[in-house]
Design a protein around this motif. Structure first.
Motif, PDB file in Angstrom:
ATOM      1  N   CYS A 140      11.993  -9.026  -7.447  1.00 21.05           N
ATOM      2  CA  CYS A 140      12.437 -10.043  -8.406  1.00 21.05           C
ATOM      3  C   CYS A 140      12.728  -9.447  -9.781  1.00 21.05           C
ATOM      4  CB  CYS A 140      11.388 -11.148  -8.531  1.00 21.05           C
ATOM      5  SG  CYS A 140       9.865 -10.640  -9.375  1.00 21.05           S
ATOM      6  N   GLY A 141      12.384  -8.169  -9.971  1.00 22.46           N
ATOM      7  CA  GLY A 141      12.611  -7.519 -11.251  1.00 22.46           C
ATOM      8  C   GLY A 141      11.377  -7.435 -12.120  1.00 22.46           C
ATOM      9  N   LYS A 142      10.316  -8.169 -11.757  1.00 21.06           N
ATOM     10  CA  LYS A 142       9.047  -8.095 -12.484  1.00 21.06           C
ATOM     11  C   LYS A 142       8.168  -7.035 -11.836  1.00 21.06           C
ATOM     12  CE  LYS A 142      10.469 -11.769 -14.724  1.00 21.06           C
ATOM     13  NZ  LYS A 142      11.007 -11.676 -16.092  1.00 21.06           N
ATOM     14  N   SER A 143       6.968  -6.848 -12.366  1.00 17.03           N
ATOM     15  CA  SER A 143       6.060  -5.875 -11.770  1.00 17.03           C
ATOM     16  C   SER A 143       4.713  -6.533 -11.473  1.00 17.03           C
ATOM     17  CB  SER A 143       5.850  -4.677 -12.704  1.00 17.03           C
ATOM     18  OG  SER A 143       5.223  -5.085 -13.909  1.00 17.03           O
ATOM     19  N   GLY A 144       4.011  -5.971 -10.495  1.00 16.25           N
ATOM     20  CA  GLY A 144       2.677  -6.447 -10.163  1.00 16.25           C
ATOM     21  C   GLY A 144       2.620  -7.713  -9.336  1.00 16.25           C
ATOM     22  N   CYS A 145       3.745  -8.150  -8.765  1.00 16.82           N
ATOM     23  CA  CYS A 145       3.755  -9.371  -7.954  1.00 16.82           C
ATOM     24  C   CYS A 145       2.957  -9.174  -6.664  1.00 16.82           C
ATOM     25  CB  CYS A 145       5.180  -9.773  -7.602  1.00 16.82           C
ATOM     26  SG  CYS A 145       6.194 -10.242  -9.019  1.00 16.82           S
ATOM     27  N   LEU A 146       2.532 -10.269  -6.085  1.00 18.10           N
ATOM     28  CA  LEU A 146       1.792 -10.239  -4.814  1.00 18.10           C
ATOM     29  C   LEU A 146       2.528  -9.415  -3.763  1.00 18.10           C
ATOM     30  CD1 LEU A 146      -0.629 -11.460  -3.138  1.00 18.10           C
ATOM     31  CD2 LEU A 146       0.954 -13.282  -2.486  1.00 18.10           C
ATOM     32  N   GLU A 147       3.836  -9.566  -3.719  1.00 15.94           N
ATOM     33  CA  GLU A 147       4.674  -8.876  -2.732  1.00 15.94           C
ATOM     34  C   GLU A 147       4.500  -7.358  -2.782  1.00 15.94           C
ATOM     35  OE1 GLU A 147       9.396  -8.151  -2.699  1.00 15.94           O
ATOM     36  OE2 GLU A 147       8.821 -10.261  -2.445  1.00 15.94           O
ATOM     37  N   THR A 148       4.226  -6.816  -3.979  1.00 22.63           N
ATOM     38  CA  THR A 148       4.170  -5.357  -4.128  1.00 22.63           C
ATOM     39  C   THR A 148       2.963  -4.728  -3.438  1.00 22.63           C
ATOM     40  OG1 THR A 148       2.958  -5.450  -6.241  1.00 22.63           O
ATOM     41  CG2 THR A 148       5.375  -5.489  -6.348  1.00 22.63           C
ATOM     42  N   GLU A 149       2.001  -5.555  -2.990  1.00 23.54           N
ATOM     43  CA  GLU A 149       0.834  -5.025  -2.292  1.00 23.54           C
ATOM     44  C   GLU A 149       0.635  -5.645  -0.907  1.00 23.54           C
ATOM     45  OE1 GLU A 149      -0.999  -2.564  -3.086  1.00 23.54           O
ATOM     46  OE2 GLU A 149      -0.493  -2.249  -5.208  1.00 23.54           O
ATOM     47  N   THR A 150       1.544  -6.556  -0.498  1.00 22.36           N
ATOM     48  CA  THR A 150       1.274  -7.301   0.738  1.00 22.36           C
ATOM     49  C   THR A 150       2.419  -7.330   1.745  1.00 22.36           C
ATOM     50  OG1 THR A 150       1.999  -9.349  -0.336  1.00 22.36           O
ATOM     51  CG2 THR A 150      -0.355  -8.857  -0.407  1.00 22.36           C
ATOM     52  N   SER A 151       3.646  -7.079   1.332  1.00 21.65           N
ATOM     53  CA  SER A 151       4.760  -7.242   2.256  1.00 21.65           C
ATOM     54  C   SER A 151       4.680  -6.223   3.390  1.00 21.65           C
ATOM     55  CB  SER A 151       6.094  -7.084   1.523  1.00 21.65           C
ATOM     56  OG  SER A 151       6.416  -5.724   1.332  1.00 21.65           O
ATOM     57  N   LEU A 152       5.364  -6.523   4.471  1.00 20.43           N
ATOM     58  CA  LEU A 152       5.345  -5.607   5.617  1.00 20.43           C
ATOM     59  C   LEU A 152       6.034  -4.284   5.285  1.00 20.43           C
ATOM     60  CD1 LEU A 152       5.992  -8.089   8.571  1.00 20.43           C
ATOM     61  CD2 LEU A 152       3.829  -7.380   7.512  1.00 20.43           C
ATOM     62  N   LEU A 153       6.967  -4.306   4.335  1.00 13.71           N
ATOM     63  CA  LEU A 153       7.576  -3.044   3.893  1.00 13.71           C
ATOM     64  C   LEU A 153       6.529  -2.171   3.204  1.00 13.71           C
ATOM     65  CD1 LEU A 153      10.991  -4.325   2.478  1.00 13.71           C
ATOM     66  CD2 LEU A 153      10.605  -3.081   4.622  1.00 13.71           C
ATOM     67  N   VAL A 154       5.619  -2.803   2.463  1.00 15.19           N
ATOM     68  CA  VAL A 154       4.529  -2.065   1.805  1.00 15.19           C
ATOM     69  C   VAL A 154       3.566  -1.522   2.862  1.00 15.19           C
ATOM     70  CG1 VAL A 154       2.521  -2.309   0.288  1.00 15.19           C
ATOM     71  CG2 VAL A 154       4.713  -3.314  -0.368  1.00 15.19           C
ATOM     72  N   VAL A 155       3.315  -2.317   3.908  1.00 18.17           N
ATOM     73  CA  VAL A 155       2.455  -1.866   5.008  1.00 18.17           C
ATOM     74  C   VAL A 155       3.029  -0.594   5.632  1.00 18.17           C
ATOM     75  CG1 VAL A 155       1.641  -2.436   7.341  1.00 18.17           C
ATOM     76  CG2 VAL A 155       1.469  -4.131   5.510  1.00 18.17           C
TER      77      VAL A 155
END
Length: 405
Positions: free
Chosen positions: A247-262
């Motif tokens: 989304c252009g921000k930092s530290g969002c939930l997605e940055t530690e939980t998405s399957l791409l992060v996995v």
């Protein structure tokens, strides 16, 4: 047939689709027409081959009511389930059973100016190959990621046409009604109508995928918000990790939980020498990579379980916020990531134990979807029927569906 009668006949078909079986009295109440009028319309639909008797209601001490259902092949729905990388297309009947195999193809959405044309061409191709007459297709339902305004038929993140809206573009080319909504909301719609949230008043449906989406069921109805953008769960700012989010921000939930992060964490661990059944995973083929992690976890691979559990714990931190705000009866894990099954439940519950007020969390259940990865396909079909009575479907309801010869 008058336009008003046609509308009420559409309403009967819509309610039979969502409920599977109803009595004449049930239908009378749902369409707000008298029992004699409903009986007459129902009789006409039976005579024309749209509706059939399917037995009797359970006994309540008196005469048992006759129950009615739609014939499965009276109408069909083209269902499209998209995420940022993969698109699936299937054609379903009125019992939500697929009459075609699922067409799966890679269609990256970010920075892809040709994505809308490619999607439209593929939908048209699937319909032509099916042999089903377009006059027997109720419409096309499409679930897609991004900021989707379902009422306007526009996606403000992906697939923006040069003129008009997404639905106008596709409909003009395939000559069928088209409806779109956010993928996570359609997953929640599927859970509400046919899955684990059926009969629930307040439920949160988490779509674990390349992002982490949310569909909200409040007071027994799907909640879309003022402009249809409710549920951007991925972008709750939870972490001070300085990781840039989509989304252009930092530290969002997605940055530690998405399957791409996995997948990213799996590859990093393997490079750091972690012992695992896993081998290096291809970031270019994320679907296959995630399935490899699931398979390894299913075989008890400690490392695979650890990285999924870490993601689950962080999802649980976000769920704790939802529970404090909305006090849901149930939180359902659905979508692609639900294939990890009960591996998610323990770490999410651990996060709730640590971050939730016990009195609020104690009555909220964490469940794994019964629909799983099929939920978006089912939800996209449900979207068409949700709009059926006011859609541009112009076929007179006198001759039920047929396969072109």
């Amino acid at each position: 047939m008058t336009e008003k009668n046609q509308l009420y006949r559409k309403k009967i078909i819509k309610h039979l689709y969502f409920s599977n079986m109803l009595s004449c009295a049930d239908l009378s109440e749902k369409i707000n027409k008298s029992l004699p009028v409903t009986t007459k319309m129902l009789g006409k639909l039976i005579e024309e081959g749209w509706v059939v008797e399917t037995g009797f209601a359970a006994s309540t001490g008196g005469r048992r009511a006759v129950m009615y259902s739609l014939k499965p092949d009276v109408l069909y729905i083209v269902s499209v389930a998209m995420d940022q990388l993969i698109t699936r297309i299937a054609i379903l009947n009125m019992q939500n059973s697929q009459v075609t195999a699922t067409e799966i193809f890679e269609l990256p959405l970010p920075r892809n100016t040709g994505a809308l044309a490619a999607l439209t061409e593929k939908i048209d191709e699937v319909i032509n190959r099916s042999g089903i007459c377009r006059t027997n297709i109720a419409g096309v339902g499409i679930g897609m990621p991004g900021f989707v305004d379902a009422n306007k038929g526009q996606n403000y993140t992906f697939l923006e046409p040069e003129q008009g809206t997404v639905t106008q573009y596709i409909s003009a080319r395939i000559k069928l009604p088209v409806f779109i909504d956010n993928d996570s909301r359609l997953i929640a719609l599927a859970e509400l109508m046919f899955g684990s949230a059926r009969g629930k008043k307040n439920a949160m449906v988490i779509n674990v995928g390349w992002g982490v989406g949310l569909g909200m069921i409040l007071n027994g109805e799907l909640f879309r918000g003022h402009n249809g953008f409710a549920g951007e769960f991925s972008h709750i700012p939870l972490f001070l990790n300085n990781k840039l989010c989509s989304c252009g921000k930092s530290g969002c939930l997605e940055t530690e939980t998405s399957l791409l992060v996995v997948i990213e964490k799996a590859n990093k661990g393997l490079k750091d020498g972690k012992i695992s059944l896993l081998k290096e995973l291809s970031a270019e083929h994320a679907e296959e990579a995630f399935q490899e992690i699931i398979k390894a976890a299913g075989k008890g691979d400690k490392f695979a379980v650890e990285i999924l559990s870490e993601s689950g714990y962080n999802i649980g931190r976000g769920v704790a916020i939802l529970i404090h705000l909305l006090n849901p009866e149930v939180v359902i894990l659905s979508g692609r990531g639900s294939s990890a099954g009960k591996i998610w439940q323990a770490p999410i519950q651990q996060a709730l134990n640590e971050h939730c007020i016990p009195r609020l969390a104690s009555n909220t259940e964490i469940e794994i979807s019964s629909l799983g990865y099929q939920a978006e396909i089912t939800g996209a079909a449900a979207l068409v029927m949700e709009n059926f009575e006011r859609s541009d479907f112009r076929k007179e309801l006198t001759q039920p569906g047929a396969i072109a010869k």
